[in-house]
Design a protein around this motif. Structure first.
Motif, PDB file in Angstrom:
ATOM      1  N   ASP A   1      -4.000   3.481   8.690  1.00 14.45           N
ATOM      2  CA  ASP A   1      -4.923   4.568   7.902  1.00 14.45           C
ATOM      3  C   ASP A   1      -4.128   4.997   6.648  1.00 14.45           C
ATOM      4  OD1 ASP A   1      -6.795   4.419   9.740  1.00 14.45           O
ATOM      5  OD2 ASP A   1      -6.364   5.960  10.873  1.00 14.45           O
ATOM      6  N   VAL A   2      -2.791   5.249   6.908  1.00 16.86           N
ATOM      7  CA  VAL A   2      -2.284   6.008   5.830  1.00 16.86           C
ATOM      8  C   VAL A   2      -1.983   4.695   4.798  1.00 16.86           C
ATOM      9  CG1 VAL A   2       0.167   6.775   4.931  1.00 16.86           C
ATOM     10  CG2 VAL A   2      -0.677   7.445   7.316  1.00 16.86           C
ATOM     11  N   GLN A   3      -1.734   3.511   5.195  1.00 22.38           N
ATOM     12  CA  GLN A   3      -1.640   2.313   4.009  1.00 22.38           C
ATOM     13  C   GLN A   3      -2.867   2.205   3.552  1.00 22.38           C
ATOM     14  OE1 GLN A   3       0.074  -0.616   6.722  1.00 22.38           O
ATOM     15  NE2 GLN A   3       1.807  -0.763   5.619  1.00 22.38           N
ATOM     16  N   ARG A   4      -3.808   2.076   4.326  1.00 25.04           N
ATOM     17  CA  ARG A   4      -5.351   1.859   3.699  1.00 25.04           C
ATOM     18  C   ARG A   4      -5.757   3.150   2.740  1.00 25.04           C
ATOM     19  NH1 ARG A   4     -10.111   4.059   5.038  1.00 25.04           N
ATOM     20  NH2 ARG A   4      -9.091   4.901   6.894  1.00 25.04           N
ATOM     21  N   ARG A   5      -5.702   4.392   3.015  1.00 21.61           N
ATOM     22  CA  ARG A   5      -5.618   5.477   2.054  1.00 21.61           C
ATOM     23  C   ARG A   5      -4.910   5.185   0.899  1.00 21.61           C
ATOM     24  NH1 ARG A   5      -6.141   8.622   6.647  1.00 21.61           N
ATOM     25  NH2 ARG A   5      -3.873   9.321   6.511  1.00 21.61           N
ATOM     26  N   ALA A   6      -3.631   5.059   0.969  1.00 25.73           N
ATOM     27  CA  ALA A   6      -2.800   4.656  -0.239  1.00 25.73           C
ATOM     28  C   ALA A   6      -3.287   3.527  -1.110  1.00 25.73           C
ATOM     29  CB  ALA A   6      -1.299   4.457   0.226  1.00 25.73           C
ATOM     30  N   PHE A   7      -3.682   2.451  -0.535  1.00 23.09           N
ATOM     31  CA  PHE A   7      -4.218   1.133  -1.191  1.00 23.09           C
ATOM     32  C   PHE A   7      -5.552   1.612  -1.794  1.00 23.09           C
ATOM     33  CE2 PHE A   7      -6.840  -2.783  -0.771  1.00 23.09           C
ATOM     34  CZ  PHE A   7      -6.146  -3.377  -2.048  1.00 23.09           C
ATOM     35  N   LEU A   8      -6.471   2.149  -1.193  1.00 23.38           N
ATOM     36  CA  LEU A   8      -7.793   2.485  -1.935  1.00 23.38           C
ATOM     37  C   LEU A   8      -7.361   3.650  -3.221  1.00 23.38           C
ATOM     38  CD1 LEU A   8     -10.065   3.033   1.034  1.00 23.38           C
ATOM     39  CD2 LEU A   8     -10.027   0.944  -0.676  1.00 23.38           C
ATOM     40  N   ALA A   9      -6.423   4.560  -2.834  1.00 28.05           N
ATOM     41  CA  ALA A   9      -6.086   5.560  -3.833  1.00 28.05           C
ATOM     42  C   ALA A   9      -5.439   4.763  -5.308  1.00 28.05           C
ATOM     43  CB  ALA A   9      -5.098   6.582  -3.226  1.00 28.05           C
ATOM     44  N   TRP A  10      -4.901   3.529  -5.023  1.00 28.16           N
ATOM     45  CA  TRP A  10      -4.119   2.899  -6.158  1.00 28.16           C
ATOM     46  C   TRP A  10      -5.247   2.224  -6.668  1.00 28.16           C
ATOM     47  CZ3 TRP A  10      -3.622  -2.376  -7.020  1.00 28.16           C
ATOM     48  CH2 TRP A  10      -3.054  -2.822  -7.967  1.00 28.16           C
ATOM     49  N   LEU A  11      -6.191   1.490  -6.139  1.00 32.32           N
ATOM     50  CA  LEU A  11      -7.346   0.767  -6.837  1.00 32.32           C
ATOM     51  C   LEU A  11      -8.210   1.773  -7.534  1.00 32.32           C
ATOM     52  CD1 LEU A  11      -8.869  -1.400  -3.902  1.00 32.32           C
ATOM     53  CD2 LEU A  11      -7.507  -2.151  -5.869  1.00 32.32           C
ATOM     54  N   ARG A  12      -8.326   2.919  -7.061  1.00 37.32           N
ATOM     55  CA  ARG A  12      -9.414   3.784  -7.595  1.00 37.32           C
ATOM     56  C   ARG A  12      -8.602   4.468  -8.900  1.00 37.32           C
ATOM     57  NH1 ARG A  12     -11.481   6.947  -2.330  1.00 37.32           N
ATOM     58  NH2 ARG A  12     -12.767   5.384  -1.802  1.00 37.32           N
ATOM     59  N   ARG A  13      -7.274   4.379  -9.018  1.00 37.60           N
ATOM     60  CA  ARG A  13      -6.554   5.071  -9.962  1.00 37.60           C
ATOM     61  C   ARG A  13      -6.882   4.618 -11.396  1.00 37.60           C
ATOM     62  NH1 ARG A  13      -1.151   5.165  -8.385  1.00 37.60           N
ATOM     63  NH2 ARG A  13      -1.890   6.157  -6.762  1.00 37.60           N
ATOM     64  N   SER A  14      -7.244   3.349 -11.486  1.00 40.91           N
ATOM     65  CA  SER A  14      -7.432   2.604 -12.752  1.00 40.91           C
ATOM     66  C   SER A  14      -8.078   1.202 -12.811  1.00 40.91           C
ATOM     67  CB  SER A  14      -6.336   2.556 -13.516  1.00 40.91           C
ATOM     68  OG  SER A  14      -6.460   1.611 -14.765  1.00 40.91           O
ATOM     69  N   PRO A  15      -9.018   1.003 -13.512  1.00 34.55           N
ATOM     70  CA  PRO A  15      -9.556  -0.362 -13.499  1.00 34.55           C
ATOM     71  C   PRO A  15      -8.508  -1.535 -13.592  1.00 34.55           C
ATOM     72  CG  PRO A  15     -11.018   0.917 -14.879  1.00 34.55           C
ATOM     73  CD  PRO A  15      -9.772   1.734 -14.523  1.00 34.55           C
ATOM     74  N   GLU A  16      -7.557  -1.163 -14.343  1.00 33.54           N
ATOM     75  CA  GLU A  16      -6.287  -2.187 -14.676  1.00 33.54           C
ATOM     76  C   GLU A  16      -5.761  -2.561 -13.205  1.00 33.54           C
ATOM     77  OE1 GLU A  16      -4.248  -4.762 -16.168  1.00 33.54           O
ATOM     78  OE2 GLU A  16      -5.925  -3.739 -17.203  1.00 33.54           O
ATOM     79  N   HIS A  17      -5.605  -1.447 -12.413  1.00 34.18           N
ATOM     80  CA  HIS A  17      -5.219  -1.659 -10.978  1.00 34.18           C
ATOM     81  C   HIS A  17      -6.080  -2.672 -10.136  1.00 34.18           C
ATOM     82  CE1 HIS A  17      -2.756   1.966 -10.598  1.00 34.18           C
ATOM     83  NE2 HIS A  17      -2.410   1.298 -11.850  1.00 34.18           N
ATOM     84  N   VAL A  18      -7.316  -2.709 -10.310  1.00 30.63           N
ATOM     85  CA  VAL A  18      -8.183  -3.605  -9.696  1.00 30.63           C
ATOM     86  C   VAL A  18      -8.047  -4.999 -10.402  1.00 30.63           C
ATOM     87  CG1 VAL A  18     -10.663  -4.105  -9.239  1.00 30.63           C
ATOM     88  CG2 VAL A  18     -10.000  -1.729  -9.230  1.00 30.63           C
ATOM     89  N   ARG A  19      -7.989  -4.879 -11.616  1.00 33.39           N
ATOM     90  CA  ARG A  19      -7.679  -6.320 -12.150  1.00 33.39           C
ATOM     91  C   ARG A  19      -6.695  -6.879 -11.818  1.00 33.39           C
ATOM     92  NH1 ARG A  19     -10.439  -3.909 -16.572  1.00 33.39           N
ATOM     93  NH2 ARG A  19      -8.505  -3.244 -17.550  1.00 33.39           N
ATOM     94  N   ALA A  20      -5.403  -6.269 -11.822  1.00 33.28           N
ATOM     95  CA  ALA A  20      -4.015  -6.804 -11.259  1.00 33.28           C
ATOM     96  C   ALA A  20      -4.172  -7.189  -9.616  1.00 33.28           C
ATOM     97  CB  ALA A  20      -3.109  -5.672 -11.227  1.00 33.28           C
ATOM     98  N   TYR A  21      -4.794  -6.580  -8.992  1.00 35.42           N
ATOM     99  CA  TYR A  21      -4.858  -7.058  -7.553  1.00 35.42           C
ATOM    100  C   TYR A  21      -5.917  -8.251  -7.353  1.00 35.42           C
ATOM    101  CZ  TYR A  21      -5.338  -6.972  -2.370  1.00 35.42           C
ATOM    102  OH  TYR A  21      -5.186  -7.362  -1.219  1.00 35.42           O
ATOM    103  N   LEU A  22      -6.900  -8.251  -8.253  1.00 36.44           N
ATOM    104  CA  LEU A  22      -7.669  -9.603  -8.303  1.00 36.44           C
ATOM    105  C   LEU A  22      -7.038 -10.722  -8.865  1.00 36.44           C
ATOM    106  CD1 LEU A  22     -11.269  -8.031  -9.422  1.00 36.44           C
ATOM    107  CD2 LEU A  22     -10.808  -8.799  -7.195  1.00 36.44           C
TER     108      LEU A  22
END
Length: 345
Positions: free
Chosen positions: A31-52
């Protein structure tokens, strides 16, 4: 975020994207990792692009290379922007020095991982439009009244010759009134709703309100609910908090707030194609009529522009306005073609 995740989340955004990809491959996140991961994705569209990008690189290279080339594949991922995370990570592909029973299991796991990655790409792709702020300009033409429903279900009515720029983001909803007048029936949403007019910002608190961008000032009226009026960007100053029934003028230069004794019914008369004015400057009255008519009213001197009027007329009856002004002994009115010229006497 636990200490292991915190330790590995350094470097560039590209590095972080690959690090998160490798951590996800370790299995189901806590749960902690999942929340941290989603928070990282939401921080910036660039984070989403990096993961993709990390997912896409894994898919393309993994399909093109045999399992024996796993060292090269993982090396390419790390070279693309990630140091090996300190958190426990399963290699992209199993090593060669494994028993004969492992390759089949390894192949099934690899395809399962690829299928999961493909599903995640689809989910993230569908969510990208929400993560990336959507911006559009909406306008009503000359003489046109327009009703709109925004993506969040907020209802907007635009007066003639008016325009707004709408930006729907992950954390907020922003509308800039570029010109003219608009009223807003704001839909409930966890995101804040704000209307910008020059340096002014009108923050909604569950409200139906009207904003008019004028020549010397901005008029704000609240039909229901409340709004706050702020000025400035970095050094913000709250100018007023308005409840239902309040109407104010905010000076465009000084930010001075002047209350108006105007009923809400008069405030929204423009939605019925009427121009209602209560102790208004003539230049503001003329501007309101000019939004609706091919024939334009031109104020020829400052003295005439500053004179104040009260009344209510049909917005598309420029002849009625011409007759109204002609009866006023302060003005001299002349009609030449498609222009009504108004002088002070």
């Amino acid at each position: 975020m636990n200490p292991d995740i915190t330790d590995c989340m350094d470097g560039s955004v590209a590095e972080q994207g690959v690090q998160w990809f490798l951590i996800n491959r370790d299995g189901a996140l806590s749960d902690v990792q999942r929340r941290a991961f989603l928070a990282w994705l939401r921080r910036s569209p660039e984070h989403v692009r990096a993961y993709l990008r990390a997912l896409d690189l894994h898919r393309q290279v993994g399909e093109a290379m045999p399992a024996a080339s796993s060292d090269l594949l993982e090396g390419m991922l790390m070279e693309a922007g990630a140091r090996r995370p300190t958190a426990k990570v399963v290699p992209l592909f199993a090593r060669n020095a494994v028993s004969n029973a492992v390759p089949a299991r390894r192949g099934r796991r690899r395809w399962a991982a690829l299928a999961a990655a493909a599903c995640l790409v689809l989910v993230l792709g569908a969510s990208l439009s929400r993560l990336w702020p959507q911006e559009q300009v909406l306008a009503a033409g000359h003489g046109e009244l327009r009703e709109l429903v925004l993506a969040d279900r907020t209802e907007v009515r635009l007066n003639a010759d008016s325009a707004i720029r709408v930006r729907m983001g992950w954390l907020d909803r922003r509308v800039e009134l570029l010109r003219g007048e608009a009223s807003f029936d704001v839909a409930p949403d966890r995101r804040a709703f704000e209307v910008q007019v020059g340096e002014l910002r009108v923050r909604d608190i569950g409200t139906v309100f009207d904003v008019s961008r004028r020549l010397q000032n901005t008029r704000i009226g609240v039909v229901s609910g409340e709004v706050e009026v702020w000025r400035g960007d970095s050094d913000q100053q709250r100018l007023a908090r308005l409840v239902a029934g309040r109407v104010v003028l905010v000076d465009n230069d000084t930010g001075a707030v002047q209350p108006l004794d105007m009923p809400a019914s008069m405030l929204l008369d423009w939605q019925h194609r009427k121009v209602s004015f209560l102790d208004e400057r003539l230049d503001e009255v003329a501007a309101a009529f000019n939004r609706h008519n091919r024939v334009q009213v031109v104020i020829e001197d400052d003295a005439a522009a500053a004179m104040r009027l009260s009344g209510s007329l049909d917005a598309d009856r420029i002849v009625a306005l011409q007759a109204f002004l002609a009866r006023d002994p302060r003005f001299k009115v002349q009609r030449r073609g498609d222009t009504v010229h108004v002088h002070s006497r």
